[in-house]
Structures are given as C-alpha cells and as structure tokens.
Scaffold this motif. Structure first.
Motif: not given
Length: 583
Positions: A99, A126, A129, A134-135, A140, A142, A165, A168
């Motif tokens: 991240k 997913n 991450l 990851y939110e 976000t 990567m 980018s 998720t």
C-alpha cells in the motif's frame, strides 16, 4: 548431470581451489581463500515488470481476471568465466504488493520456477488487499514489484515498481458458499456471524456428494489431498474436493478455516413434542421439514424439535455410516440454530392461520438459521426428477435413444458418454417420452455453456466419445475431463481388488468388455475408470444394473451368482452394465 570435467571447472580456477562461491543477483566480486583470479557473478538482464495502470475490482465478477503481471525470464546467472558453471533454477521470484511505496508491509506471493506471469481474479486480489488495510470504495495507490533472490542471506534484486490505482470492495465474511465441483455453482450457504472464519449451517446433499467451500474473499477450501483424512481442509491449489458421508439428506455442517477441519452431522429425522407430536418429513428440494396436522383453531401451540438419531462425522471418525464410524450426537433446535445440549433446547411458540389442515414447517434454506411457521394446507410434494436427460440431433438421431443418466439429484445434474458426430448441433429433452420435443439448449444471450428452454442448438465439441454433463438446476452444461475424449476404459474393485484392469472396446462405440474371475465378495462395488483416472473420472456400478458418474453402490454388482468366470460388459453411452456367467 554435470560431468567430471565440469565439476572440476566449477570448483577449480587456474589451479586455485575455491572454498566458496557467493551467488548474488547484482554483480559482485568473489575470491577464494587462496590467491587467484576474481570471478564476477551477475544476474544477466535486469528485471522488467509490466502490468495495468488502474484496477477497478468488481464483486459481481469475482472469478473474472482483474490484473495480469508479466516479467522477463531471469532464471540464468552469468559469470565472467565460461568454465565456472552456475546451475539453473538458482533464482526464486516473488511478487510483492504494498500500500506504500517503501514496501514497509506487503503481500508476498512466491512463484514456481520458470513462471513469469501472475494473474489475479477480482476476488483473489480484493481479498489480499483487504488484509493490507485497503478501504473499500476508495481509490488508493498500489505498488507492485518482483523480488528475485538466490538465498535467504542475500539481498534480493528488485524489478521496477509499478504504481497503479485500485478500488476495492467490501468483503462480507459473515457467510461463505458451498459450491459444486465446478467451483462456482452454489449448493448452499454457511453462516459466520462472528466473522471469525468458522462457518456453520444446513445443507441438503446426497451421500458421497462432492463439493468445495468458497469464502467471499475468493479463498477456495477443499480436502487436504491426503488419503484417510476426509475431514482435514486445505486452500492449496492441489486440494481435492470435499465429499459428504454415506448419509443422504439433511445435514449440519461446520467448516473451521482457522483450525483446518470440517464436520458433517446427519439429520435423518426430526421429532416434534409439546402441544403436538409426530415425526416430520424432509423435502430436499425446498430444504424444509414439515408435519401436517388438523388445527383446532388459531390458539398458539408450544413445540420442541429434536433429531435424536443424528450422527457426527469428523476428524475422529471415518466417512461411512455403514461401518458404524459416526458418533451418535442428538441435536436440539433453538430459535436461531441447533445445539447438542438438551438443556439449551428452546420451546417455539407458533400459531395456525386458521382451523383445518395446516403444516408445521422448519425452513432451513436460509443461512440465517431455522425459520419456524405454521401454514395453511398440506406440505408441498417434492418435484419428480426424471432419471435421464435425452439428447436429440446427435448423429442425426431424433428418436430418444441417446441420453445422460441422473448423477446428482440435488442439482438435477445428468452425466453420460456421448459418441459425438453432430453436423447441425444437438439439444436436450427432459424425458424418454417420444412426444417430448421441448428443447433445452444453448442460451443465445450467454457466451458461457448456459442452458435455456428454446435457445440455440449446442455445437458438438468434435467427433468421438465425450463425457457430457448437464444441470437443469444450474441450467448449465460442461464436458468432463476438461473436454478430453475417452481413450480407454478399465475396471477396479471386483473381488475387493483395486488393481486396474483394462477392458476391450467392441465395434459399438462406448461398449467395452472383459473376462473376469469372481473369486470373492465385492463389498464396495466396482468402478469403471475412464482414461485410467482412479480418483477423478469414473462410473460406479449400481444395484439396479446402471452406471452412475462418480456414484456407486456398495455390494456385489448385479449378475454375480457365485464364484466363476464371467463376461463384464459396460455401455458407458447408456449407463448400463451386465455380468454374464460363462459355461
């Protein structure tokens, strides 16, 4: 293998014996304990990683590809001396995803030797991450790189870093899905209210049913691929499918992904006590237990429900009820589930909608747990599942003489061998009735092998013997053995001898014979193996003289009348077998 000269060259340089050779991914200078020339060891071409710039993960396409990474072949080390040999395979590659640009924490995936590509599905990427923090729903950065190493004490060489980018989605760990052997088609859901990786719930599966368990992060669980450990689970890509116990019907299942085990508790009956009493009936298709009675009115009734003859199969037992391996484990129903402790059993209060014929119902189809009710009228009857599914149009035959035989009643799946030779395509009909011309064929709106009533005819895969499966529950079809043709047929299990014996093809496609000597009992039935595959591809002998895909009945096959020499004939196109005693 390195010859004697090369071995000498590897360890000797200009008459000076090396005591060590340090391999590194970046060019380094290596020398001996004694004086001698310097050897330069390098990694050859620099690592170059390529991939996408933006990744948008889609939960509706969990099994679709989301990201493909490629990098160059870096398995060869180079030296400045041709006589100094460095073995291939000295380098191991890992994919690292972080991240943050400094890779303070990262997901690490070790790659097999000789592999220079990695693909992630939406669900798999997913899930990883999510573990990195990851939110969901937020774009976000990567960071991805390849780490190439020659040893644990040597600093890896890194590729270029890809920055992309990613967005998720939320993973719901409150439940998971039991799926068929295609690893996609759902068989039922298990609940994990604490989201702790322990899933429980009710499934309606037949005896020896094959299945996997799929978490919502894309993790697929199966058997640990070790004989004799039916209830140990693994998420390895080499994992076998699970298989249920010898019991057929309603079962309570626990899948514990934290301690790597699962259990299977049979529920052969449910008894009602309290203001009403009686034995309930199970409908496998609706997953409902029912008891019909005559209600005097709408006054509430207080009821208790229990399964006194339930049996537990787990790591401490085998998987065969006939061998009395299961543990007697009475189950008691509560408002939200079940318990093995009688004192925790709950009284359920229900009211009939009106006087007259009513039915007490326990609906187990939801992962939320049992739903109790009293409904007006009698219980719904199970839908009749036809024993065969006809194939029309193959080999220009339109006479209901080719069919697939029912292999799994729960999913209405039919499997059989078809001697494919279809110029114009083929379709299915539900019965052997000569008046049934209702087509079930390819869904024209779907590029996958999906079925639809009145669709387009199905194109044959080629000419020859293929094993075809079709599910009217999932409305899909597929070719077993990854679409490979049948090239050989053999048998095993006769006389309780599990050696594999080849059978001889006759002039009739799909019909094979063998002369066999019956010298002992056959307690576990016989497997008819396809292409010598002992575990994966076989038909089993049934007590009615039929053959069923991956299902067999225990006991002597039909036709055995004492010891002697017999002719075993199998017809894998029509799913039948005979044993005729020779004079």
């Amino acid at each position: 293998m390195m010859d004697r000269v090369n071995r000498k060259a590897f360890f000797t340089l200009h008459s000076s014996l090396f005591t060590c050779l340090l391999l590194a991914m970046t060019a380094i200078n290596t020398s001996c304990d004694k004086d001698g020339d310097l050897v330069t060891v390098g990694s050859g071409d620099a690592l170059t990683l390529t991939g996408s710039n933006t990744v948008m993960l889609d939960p509706s396409k969990a099994t679709d590809l989301a990201l493909t990474l490629n990098w160059n072949d870096n398995h060869r080390l180079a030296t400045n001396y041709a006589d100094v040999l460095v073995p291939n395979g000295s380098i191991s590659n890992s994919i690292q995803i972080s991240k943050t640009a400094d890779f303070a924490s990262y997901y690490n995936c070790e790659m097999s030797s000789g592999v220079y590509q990695k693909q992630f599905t939406n669900a798999a990427l997913n899930g990883e991450l999510a573990k990195l923090g990851y939110e969901p729903g937020e774009e976000t950065p990567m960071y991805v790189r390849i780490a190439a190493s020659t040893g644990s004490n040597i600093e890896p060489q890194y590729s270029n870093v890809l920055e992309m980018s990613v967005v998720t989605y939320l993973i719901d760990y409150s439940y998971g899905t039991a799926v068929s052997t295609d690893k996609v088609s759902p068989l039922g859901e298990l609940s994990s209210p604490d989201k702790d990786g322990i899933y429980t719930g009710f499934l309606s599966l037949g005896a020896w049913a094959n299945w996997y368990f799929l978490e919502n992060d894309g993790t697929l669980w199966g058997n640990d691929n070790v004989s004799g450990t039916a209830f140990v689970i693994s998420k390895s890509t080499e994992a076998w499918n699970f298989w249920t116990s010898s019991f057929n019907g309603c079962r309570y299942v626990v899948v514990n992904t934290k301690q790597n085990w699962w259990s299977d508790t049979s529920i052969p009956s449910v008894e009602v006590s309290g203001d009403l009493s009686g034995t309930m009936t199970f409908n496998k298709q609706t997953m409902q237990w029912t008891l019909t009675y005559t209600a005097a009115g709408t006054d509430p009734v207080k009821l208790k429900f229990a399964s006194p003859d339930s049996k537990l199969f787990d790591q401490t037992t085998g998987d065969n009820e006939q061998l009395k391996e299961a543990i007697a484990t009475p189950l008691y129903f509560t408002s939200t589930g079940i318990t093995t402790i009688e004192a925790e059993q709950e009284e359920i209060t229900l009211s009939a909608p009106k006087a007259g014929e009513c039915t007490v119902t326990i609906d187990l189809s939801s992962r939320e747990g049992p739903a109790y009710s009293i409904v007006e009228g009698g219980a719904a009857e199970e839908e009749t599942v036809e024993p065969v599914l006809c194939i029309m149009g193959n080999d220009n035959l339109w006479d209901h003489t080719e069919w697939l035989r029912l292999s799994d009643e729960d999913s209405k799946t039919y499997t059989g061998t078809v001697n494919m030779n279809s110029s114009w395509g083929f379709y299915f009909t539900k019965t052997l009735d000569s008046s049934d011309w209702d087509k079930i064929n390819q869904d024209p709106d779907n590029s996958d092998k999906k079925l639809k009533a009145g669709g387009n005819d199905i194109e044959a895969p080629g000419v020859g013997l293929y094993i075809l499966s079709a599910s009217l529950g999932w409305m899909s079809y597929w070719y077993e053995m990854d679409g490979a043709q049948v090239t050989s047929v053999s048998y095993t299990g006769l006389n309780n001898n599990w050696d594999v014996t080849a059978m001889t093809a006759t002039e009739t496609p799909g019909v094979y014979t063998a002369t066999v000597d019956v010298t002992a009992g056959t307690p576990w039935g016989v497997k008819i193996l396809i292409n010598d595959s002992w575990d994966d591809y076989w038909f089993g002998t049934r007590s009615d003289g039929t053959l069923t895909w991956k299902v067999k009945d225990n006991g002597d096959p039909v036709g055995i009348d004492g010891n002697g020499t017999y002719t075993l004939t199998v017809d894998i196109c029509h799913g039948t077998y005979t044993l005729e005693k020779n004079n």
